[in-house]
Design an enzyme around this catalytic site. Structure first.
Site, short mmCIF file in Angstrom:
data_model
loop_
_atom_site.label_atom_id
_atom_site.label_comp_id
_atom_site.label_asym_id
_atom_site.label_seq_id
_atom_site.Cartn_x
_atom_site.Cartn_y
_atom_site.Cartn_z
CE LYS A 1 4.77 -9.79 -5.80
NZ LYS A 1 5.55 -10.07 -4.55
CD GLU B 1 8.59 -12.32 -5.59
OE1 GLU B 1 7.58 -11.92 -6.54
OE2 GLU B 1 8.17 -11.31 -4.57
N GLY C 1 5.72 -9.37 1.01
CA GLY C 1 4.93 -10.36 1.03
C GLY C 1 4.94 -11.32 2.67
CB SER D 1 4.10 -5.40 3.63
OG SER D 1 4.37 -6.90 3.50
N GLY E 1 1.44 -6.34 -4.12
CA GLY E 1 1.83 -7.40 -4.69
C GLY E 1 0.49 -7.78 -3.93
P1 13P Z 1 3.60 -7.66 -1.27
O1 13P Z 1 2.71 -6.20 -1.40
O2 13P Z 1 3.01 -8.59 -1.33
O3 13P Z 1 4.54 -7.31 -0.12
O4 13P Z 1 4.22 -7.44 -2.55
C1 13P Z 1 5.19 -5.91 -2.84
C2 13P Z 1 5.77 -6.32 -4.47
O5 13P Z 1 6.57 -7.76 -4.87
C3 13P Z 1 5.25 -5.39 -5.29
O6 13P Z 1 6.52 -5.63 -6.64
#
Ligand code: 13P
Length: 251
Positions: free
Chosen positions: A11, A97, A173, A213, A234
């Protein structure tokens, strides 16, 4: 047998120096990782440096988005050919996103997938419902809409190059992972859709990652599920140890 694939979606994180440090660490720790495809997706500015480090390693490079035009007056955009030129093999398309903050739709996702494939990139295509949609009992409708809309007009041969990622938005997240059973239910549903749209073989061969997550302590349990073929990670992809443990835990 589908080979597991773990991808790190960084990200909007890391300067070039930070990216180089993380990638050097991953290269060192994952040199022996076998039986799994590994991908890292840094920001655009770090791609060339990342490519230099990862050349001839078992870690592949991906970008987080792409535009569908090859070149022209499209300020701020980047083309599939430019990503290839920077050393990318993969590209994430349709992340929630992007859908939420940047007006990505199934139509734009579809155009991006086709352009990426034409340039020789391997798309990682994201689908997933929001919390309100799940609570309203509409999760499967949303998934169906994302899958059929995003993959419209593609062939079984195209699908051999595509990885799908099921990312329930409420698990991204938040620290709130879908239970393995919740994930499996949707993964199996997606595979059923692929069978309807394409055929049994294509459905069986398509890899479907889970994202939301994913951490070192839940990857093993998630990977037990029959239709879960890896993870799109992420937050936990930003640290050498946690990403390394996730990759090793997936095999
Ligand atoms: P997280 O692992 O931070 O929850 O993010 C997942 C994600 O959006 C991967 O593209």
């Amino acid at each position: 047998m589908r080979r597991p694939i773990i991808a790190g979606n960084w990200k909007l994180n890391n300067t070039i120096n930070e990216a180089v440090e993380l990638i050097n660490g991953l290269k060192r720790e994952l040199v022996d990782a076998d039986g799994v495809d590994i991908v890292v997706c840094p920001t655009y500015t770090a791609l060339s440096d990342a490519h230099e480090i990862l050349m001839d390693t078992n870690i592949k490079l991906g970008a987080q988005d792409v535009y569908w035009e090859e070149k022209g007056a499209f300020t701020g955009e980047i083309s599939p050919q430019m990503l290839k030129d920077a050393g990318c093999d993969y590209v994430i398309i349709g992340h929630s996103e992007r859908r939420k903050y940047f007006n990505e739709t199934n139509e734009t996702v579809n155009k991006k997938i086709k352009a990426a494939l034409a340039a020789g990139l391997l798309p990682i295509v994201c689908v997933g419902e929001q919390l309100e949609e799940r609570e309203a009992g509409k999760a499967f409708d949303v998934i169906k809409d994302h899958v059929t809309g995003s993959l419209a007009g593609l062939s079984g041969e195209d699908m051999e190059k595509i990885v799908l990622a099921y990312e329930p938005v409420w698990a991204i997240g938040t620290g709130k992972t879908a239970t393995p059973q919740q994930a499996e239910e949707v993964h199996a549903y997606i595979r059923g859709l692929l069978k309807e749209i394409f055929d049994e073989e294509t459905a069986e061969n398509t890899r479907i990652q889970y994202g939301g997550s994913v951490k070192p302590d839940n990857i093993k349990e998630l990977m037990q599920e029959k239709d879960l073929d890896g993870a799109l990670v992420g937050g936990a992809s930003l640290k050498i140890d946690s990403f390394t443990q996730i990759v090793k835990g997936a095999v």
